[in-house]
Design an enzyme around this catalytic site. Structure first.
Site, PDB file in Angstrom:
ATOM      1  N   TYR A   1       6.139   5.316   0.880  1.00 41.84           N
ATOM      2  CA  TYR A   1       5.281   5.854   0.255  1.00 41.84           C
ATOM      3  C   TYR A   1       5.944   7.790  -0.300  1.00 41.84           C
ATOM      4  CZ  TYR A   1       1.200   3.807   2.633  1.00 41.84           C
ATOM      5  OH  TYR A   1       0.128   2.928   2.557  1.00 41.84           O
TER       6      TYR A   1
ATOM      7  N   HIS B   1      -3.816  -1.287   2.340  1.00 39.83           N
ATOM      8  CA  HIS B   1      -3.469  -0.094   0.668  1.00 39.83           C
ATOM      9  C   HIS B   1      -3.363  -1.183  -0.065  1.00 39.83           C
ATOM     10  CE1 HIS B   1      -0.446   1.163  -1.187  1.00 39.83           C
ATOM     11  NE2 HIS B   1       0.488  -0.132  -1.827  1.00 39.83           N
TER      12      HIS B   1
ATOM     13  N   LYS C   1      -3.550  -2.109   7.060  1.00 32.67           N
ATOM     14  CA  LYS C   1      -3.535  -0.541   7.964  1.00 32.67           C
ATOM     15  C   LYS C   1      -3.552  -0.983   8.983  1.00 32.67           C
ATOM     16  CE  LYS C   1      -3.346   2.146   3.924  1.00 32.67           C
ATOM     17  NZ  LYS C   1      -3.848   3.691   3.334  1.00 32.67           N
TER      18      LYS C   1
ATOM     19  N   ASN D   1      -7.636   4.172   6.210  1.00 31.17           N
ATOM     20  CA  ASN D   1      -8.584   3.695   4.891  1.00 31.17           C
ATOM     21  C   ASN D   1      -8.805   1.915   5.437  1.00 31.17           C
ATOM     22  OD1 ASN D   1      -6.424   3.627   3.377  1.00 31.17           O
ATOM     23  ND2 ASN D   1      -7.926   4.498   2.323  1.00 31.17           N
TER      24      ASN D   1
ATOM     25  N   GLU E   1       6.731  -2.130  -4.531  1.00 25.66           N
ATOM     26  CA  GLU E   1       6.070  -2.763  -3.487  1.00 25.66           C
ATOM     27  C   GLU E   1       6.596  -4.307  -2.701  1.00 25.66           C
ATOM     28  OE1 GLU E   1       2.926   0.273  -4.258  1.00 25.66           O
ATOM     29  OE2 GLU E   1       2.168  -1.317  -3.627  1.00 25.66           O
TER      30      GLU E   1
HETATM   31  P1  GTP Z   1      -3.166   2.819  -1.131  1.00 23.24           P
HETATM   32  O1  GTP Z   1      -3.773   1.652  -1.766  1.00 23.24           O
HETATM   33  O2  GTP Z   1      -2.973   3.436   0.006  1.00 23.24           O
HETATM   34  O3  GTP Z   1      -1.966   3.476  -2.246  1.00 23.24           O
HETATM   35  O4  GTP Z   1      -4.798   4.219  -1.806  1.00 23.24           O
HETATM   36  P2  GTP Z   1      -5.223   4.361  -3.185  1.00 23.24           P
HETATM   37  O5  GTP Z   1      -4.026   4.286  -4.719  1.00 23.24           O
HETATM   38  O6  GTP Z   1      -6.797   4.822  -3.277  1.00 23.24           O
HETATM   39  O7  GTP Z   1      -4.459   6.162  -2.653  1.00 23.24           O
HETATM   40  P3  GTP Z   1      -3.113   6.958  -2.996  1.00 23.24           P
HETATM   41  O8  GTP Z   1      -2.650   6.409  -3.358  1.00 23.24           O
HETATM   42  O9  GTP Z   1      -3.603   7.825  -3.586  1.00 23.24           O
HETATM   43  O10 GTP Z   1      -2.897   7.445  -1.622  1.00 23.24           O
HETATM   44  C1  GTP Z   1      -2.497   6.432  -0.294  1.00 23.24           C
HETATM   45  C2  GTP Z   1      -2.993   6.674   0.911  1.00 23.24           C
HETATM   46  O11 GTP Z   1      -3.187   8.158   0.977  1.00 23.24           O
HETATM   47  C3  GTP Z   1      -4.481   5.841   1.209  1.00 23.24           C
HETATM   48  O12 GTP Z   1      -4.609   5.382   0.862  1.00 23.24           O
HETATM   49  C4  GTP Z   1      -4.818   7.451   2.211  1.00 23.24           C
HETATM   50  O13 GTP Z   1      -4.499   6.245   3.146  1.00 23.24           O
HETATM   51  C5  GTP Z   1      -4.274   8.221   1.732  1.00 23.24           C
HETATM   52  N1  GTP Z   1      -4.907   9.462   0.978  1.00 23.24           N
HETATM   53  C6  GTP Z   1      -4.475  10.065   0.199  1.00 23.24           C
HETATM   54  N2  GTP Z   1      -5.348  10.970   0.099  1.00 23.24           N
HETATM   55  C7  GTP Z   1      -5.905  11.717   0.952  1.00 23.24           C
HETATM   56  C8  GTP Z   1      -5.754  12.783   1.847  1.00 23.24           C
HETATM   57  O14 GTP Z   1      -6.488  13.879   0.538  1.00 23.24           O
HETATM   58  N3  GTP Z   1      -5.852  12.827   3.161  1.00 23.24           N
HETATM   59  C9  GTP Z   1      -5.206  12.078   3.973  1.00 23.24           C
HETATM   60  N4  GTP Z   1      -5.285  11.995   5.478  1.00 23.24           N
HETATM   61  N5  GTP Z   1      -4.848  10.471   3.570  1.00 23.24           N
HETATM   62  C10 GTP Z   1      -4.716  10.944   2.229  1.00 23.24           C
HETATM   63 MG    MG Z   2      -2.161   4.531  -4.367  1.00 21.39          MG
END
Ligand code: GTP
Ligand code: MG
Length: 138
Positions: A49, A115, A9, A112, A126
């Site tokens: 997304y 991804h 990222k 973070n 993807e």
């Molecule tokens: P990915 O590998 O990025 O998909 O991460 P994940 O599967 O662990 O998380 P998820 O799919 O639930 O969310 C996608 C992305 O959205 C995350 O990697 C975060 O960067 C962001 N995200 C998720 N929850 C939050 C939140 O509560 N606040 C913020 N600011 N970002 C969030």
């Molecule tokens: Mg995810």
């Protein structure tokens, strides 16, 4: 043998952490079979997304993902999907295990650093979103 989609990222490319993140993936037995550095548009981030559309963090997420370069990759290996997610660690770096990418490098739940696809269906989608077949060389 399984393939998954991985993305380094903007928060991580900005801090020149691409190599350190790839090293962790390779050390876990994953092989980079496709890779390119791109700067996605806001429209591309919104499309990528789309599954999160309507969530409170959607706007911030798509803005952050289009704010700087990313490295999109295809990883190959035994249980690549699960392994990649193990190496990344929990979404929130505060909950990520020692030695994981997010524990070492992530700044916050939004910034973070990495991804990774969460299931075979999303991995296929993807990968196809960013790569043509001829760009993937196993
Ligand atoms: P990915 O590998 O990025 O998909 O991460 P994940 O599967 O662990 O998380 P998820 O799919 O639930 O969310 C996608 C992305 O959205 C995350 O990697 C975060 O960067 C962001 N995200 C998720 N929850 C939050 C939140 O509560 N606040 C913020 N600011 N970002 C969030
Ligand atoms: Mg995810």
């Amino acid at each position: 043998i399984e393939r998954t989609f991985s993305m380094i990222k903007p928060d991580a490319t900005a801090r020149n952490l691409t190599g350190k993140i790839v090293a962790k993936l390779e050390d876990a037995g994953l092989r980079v079979v496709a890779s390119k550095r791109i700067h996605m548009s806001l429209a591309q981030a919104e499309a990528f997304y789309a599954v999160h559309k309507g969530r409170p963090f959607y706007e911030e997420l798509t803005k952050q993902m289009s704010a700087g370069p990313v490295v999109v990759q295809v990883l190959e290996g035994e249980n690549a999907i699960l392994k990649n997610r193990e190496v990344m660690g929990a979404t929130n770096p505060a909950n990520a295990a020692e030695g994981t990418i997010r524990k070492e490098f992530a700044l916050s739940i939004g910034e973070n650093s990495a991804h990774g696809s969460d299931a075979p269906e999303t991995a296929a989608e993807e990968i196809a979103f960013w790569f043509s077949k001829t760009e993937i060389v196993g």
